[in-house]
Design a protein around this motif. Structure first.
Motif, PDB file in Angstrom:
ATOM      1  N   CYS A 294       2.071   5.238  -6.488  1.00  0.00           N
ATOM      2  CA  CYS A 294       0.963   4.868  -5.541  1.00  0.00           C
ATOM      3  C   CYS A 294      -0.312   3.987  -6.103  1.00  0.00           C
ATOM      4  N   ALA A 295      -1.000   3.489  -5.327  1.00  0.00           N
ATOM      5  CA  ALA A 295      -1.942   2.478  -5.836  1.00  0.00           C
ATOM      6  C   ALA A 295      -3.102   2.361  -4.542  1.00  0.00           C
ATOM      7  N   SER A 296      -4.124   1.860  -5.199  1.00  0.00           N
ATOM      8  CA  SER A 296      -5.477   1.639  -4.567  1.00  0.00           C
ATOM      9  C   SER A 296      -5.913   0.490  -4.613  1.00  0.00           C
ATOM     10  N   TYR A 297      -6.211  -0.261  -3.397  1.00  0.00           N
ATOM     11  CA  TYR A 297      -6.841  -1.538  -3.140  1.00  0.00           C
ATOM     12  C   TYR A 297      -8.434  -1.652  -3.601  1.00  0.00           C
ATOM     13  N   ASP A 298      -8.821  -2.656  -3.598  1.00  0.00           N
ATOM     14  CA  ASP A 298     -10.186  -2.771  -3.709  1.00  0.00           C
ATOM     15  C   ASP A 298     -11.092  -3.462  -2.524  1.00  0.00           C
ATOM     16  N   SER A 299     -10.329  -3.121  -1.594  1.00  0.00           N
ATOM     17  CA  SER A 299     -11.031  -3.321  -0.216  1.00  0.00           C
ATOM     18  C   SER A 299     -10.560  -2.411   1.194  1.00  0.00           C
ATOM     19  N   ALA A 300     -11.114  -2.334   2.088  1.00  0.00           N
ATOM     20  CA  ALA A 300     -10.850  -1.315   3.089  1.00  0.00           C
ATOM     21  C   ALA A 300      -9.466  -1.590   3.715  1.00  0.00           C
ATOM     22  N   TYR A 301      -8.887  -2.767   3.671  1.00  0.00           N
ATOM     23  CA  TYR A 301      -7.498  -3.050   4.106  1.00  0.00           C
ATOM     24  C   TYR A 301      -6.893  -3.965   2.993  1.00  0.00           C
ATOM     25  N   SER A 302      -5.453  -3.602   3.130  1.00  0.00           N
ATOM     26  CA  SER A 302      -4.689  -4.246   1.803  1.00  0.00           C
ATOM     27  C   SER A 302      -4.849  -5.604   1.976  1.00  0.00           C
ATOM     28  N   THR A 303      -4.618  -6.270   0.757  1.00  0.00           N
ATOM     29  CA  THR A 303      -4.693  -7.677   0.614  1.00  0.00           C
ATOM     30  C   THR A 303      -3.379  -8.041  -0.364  1.00  0.00           C
ATOM     31  N   ARG A 304      -2.928  -9.274  -0.453  1.00  0.00           N
ATOM     32  CA  ARG A 304      -1.890  -9.859  -1.135  1.00  0.00           C
ATOM     33  C   ARG A 304      -2.313 -10.597  -2.245  1.00  0.00           C
ATOM     34  N   GLY A 305      -3.265 -10.449  -2.950  1.00  0.00           N
ATOM     35  CA  GLY A 305      -3.503 -11.350  -3.971  1.00  0.00           C
ATOM     36  C   GLY A 305      -2.612 -11.105  -5.189  1.00  0.00           C
ATOM     37  N   PRO A 306      -2.617 -11.893  -6.054  1.00  0.00           N
ATOM     38  CA  PRO A 306      -1.708 -11.821  -7.335  1.00  0.00           C
ATOM     39  C   PRO A 306      -2.036 -10.660  -8.107  1.00  0.00           C
ATOM     40  N   ASN A 307      -3.166 -10.258  -8.045  1.00  0.00           N
ATOM     41  CA  ASN A 307      -3.432  -9.108  -8.679  1.00  0.00           C
ATOM     42  C   ASN A 307      -3.955  -7.758  -7.843  1.00  0.00           C
ATOM     43  N   ASP A 308      -3.087  -7.687  -6.529  1.00  0.00           N
ATOM     44  CA  ASP A 308      -3.422  -6.737  -5.709  1.00  0.00           C
ATOM     45  C   ASP A 308      -2.109  -5.916  -5.542  1.00  0.00           C
ATOM     46  N   PRO A 309      -2.199  -4.526  -5.491  1.00  0.00           N
ATOM     47  CA  PRO A 309      -3.415  -3.654  -5.760  1.00  0.00           C
ATOM     48  C   PRO A 309      -3.948  -3.535  -7.256  1.00  0.00           C
ATOM     49  N   PRO A 310      -5.255  -3.281  -7.531  1.00  0.00           N
ATOM     50  CA  PRO A 310      -5.549  -3.323  -8.982  1.00  0.00           C
ATOM     51  C   PRO A 310      -5.488  -2.072  -9.482  1.00  0.00           C
ATOM     52  N   TYR A 311      -5.170  -1.089  -8.901  1.00  0.00           N
ATOM     53  CA  TYR A 311      -5.130   0.411  -9.616  1.00  0.00           C
ATOM     54  C   TYR A 311      -3.872   1.034  -9.312  1.00  0.00           C
ATOM     55  N   TRP A 312      -3.484   1.787 -10.216  1.00  0.00           N
ATOM     56  CA  TRP A 312      -1.901   2.227 -10.113  1.00  0.00           C
ATOM     57  C   TRP A 312      -1.914   3.621 -10.646  1.00  0.00           C
ATOM     58  N   GLY A 313      -1.142   4.548 -10.191  1.00  0.00           N
ATOM     59  CA  GLY A 313      -0.948   5.892 -10.580  1.00  0.00           C
ATOM     60  C   GLY A 313       0.424   5.770 -11.713  1.00  0.00           C
ATOM     61  N   GLN A 314       0.642   6.932 -12.101  1.00  0.00           N
ATOM     62  CA  GLN A 314       2.042   6.922 -12.714  1.00  0.00           C
ATOM     63  C   GLN A 314       2.984   7.130 -11.901  1.00  0.00           C
ATOM     64  N   GLY A 315       4.111   6.922 -11.984  1.00  0.00           N
ATOM     65  CA  GLY A 315       4.977   7.174 -10.944  1.00  0.00           C
ATOM     66  C   GLY A 315       5.953   8.472 -10.787  1.00  0.00           C
ATOM     67  N   THR A 316       6.514   8.526  -9.738  1.00  0.00           N
ATOM     68  CA  THR A 316       7.291   9.762  -9.715  1.00  0.00           C
ATOM     69  C   THR A 316       8.700   9.407  -9.191  1.00  0.00           C
ATOM     70  N   GLN A 317       9.748   9.858  -9.768  1.00  0.00           N
ATOM     71  CA  GLN A 317      11.252   9.566  -9.700  1.00  0.00           C
ATOM     72  C   GLN A 317      11.669  10.162  -8.317  1.00  0.00           C
ATOM     73  N   VAL A 318      12.329   9.150  -7.507  1.00  0.00           N
ATOM     74  CA  VAL A 318      13.018   9.732  -6.431  1.00  0.00           C
ATOM     75  C   VAL A 318      14.341   9.501  -6.639  1.00  0.00           C
ATOM     76  N   THR A 319      15.431  10.301  -6.509  1.00  0.00           N
ATOM     77  CA  THR A 319      16.776  10.139  -6.569  1.00  0.00           C
ATOM     78  C   THR A 319      17.550  10.533  -5.344  1.00  0.00           C
ATOM     79  N   VAL A 320      18.389   9.597  -4.766  1.00  0.00           N
ATOM     80  CA  VAL A 320      18.998  10.203  -3.688  1.00  0.00           C
ATOM     81  C   VAL A 320      20.497   9.763  -3.892  1.00  0.00           C
TER      82      VAL A 320
END
Length: 122
Positions: free
Chosen positions: A94-120
């Protein structure tokens, strides 16, 4: 800070619900997103949601199967994943943007959490 959870092992056709707990910012001000990275591949966009939850956007590969939602009162964002396929296997972030709506800049989104593994499994 972003903390993702809810991953696991599931058979093809099954469902999982990922959760992401946010802290440290005014959560309700910002768009949120889910991304994934399969082994040996680049990280890819899965879905995002606006600050209010009224605007969502999905990758074509998950459209109609995944649903992103948020609960601003609980500082949580979710990803409901139905009809899972083996190709959905990845670490989900999961990640958080720095604005109310998502943006597609080269550094977006700027904030990241650790991942969770999904295996199907097939």
């Amino acid at each position: 800070q972003l903390q993702a959870s809810g991953g696991g092992l599931v058979q093809a056709g099954g469902s999982l619900r990922l959760s992401c707990a946010a802290s440290g910012r005014t959560f309700s001000n910002y768009a949120m997103g889910w991304f994934r990275q399969a082994s040996g591949k680049e990280r890819e966009f899965v879905a995002d949601i606006s600050w209010s939850g009224r605007s969502t956007y999905y990758a074509d590969s998950v459209k109609g199967r995944f649903t992103i939602s948020r609960d601003n009162a609980k500082n949580m964002v979710y990803l409901q994943m139905n009809n899972l396929k083996p190709e959905d296997t990845a670490v989900y972030y999961c990640a958080s943007y720095d604005s109310a709506y998502s943006t597609r800049g080269p550094n977006d989104p700027p904030y990241w959490g650790q991942g969770t593994q999904v295996t199907v499994s097939s």
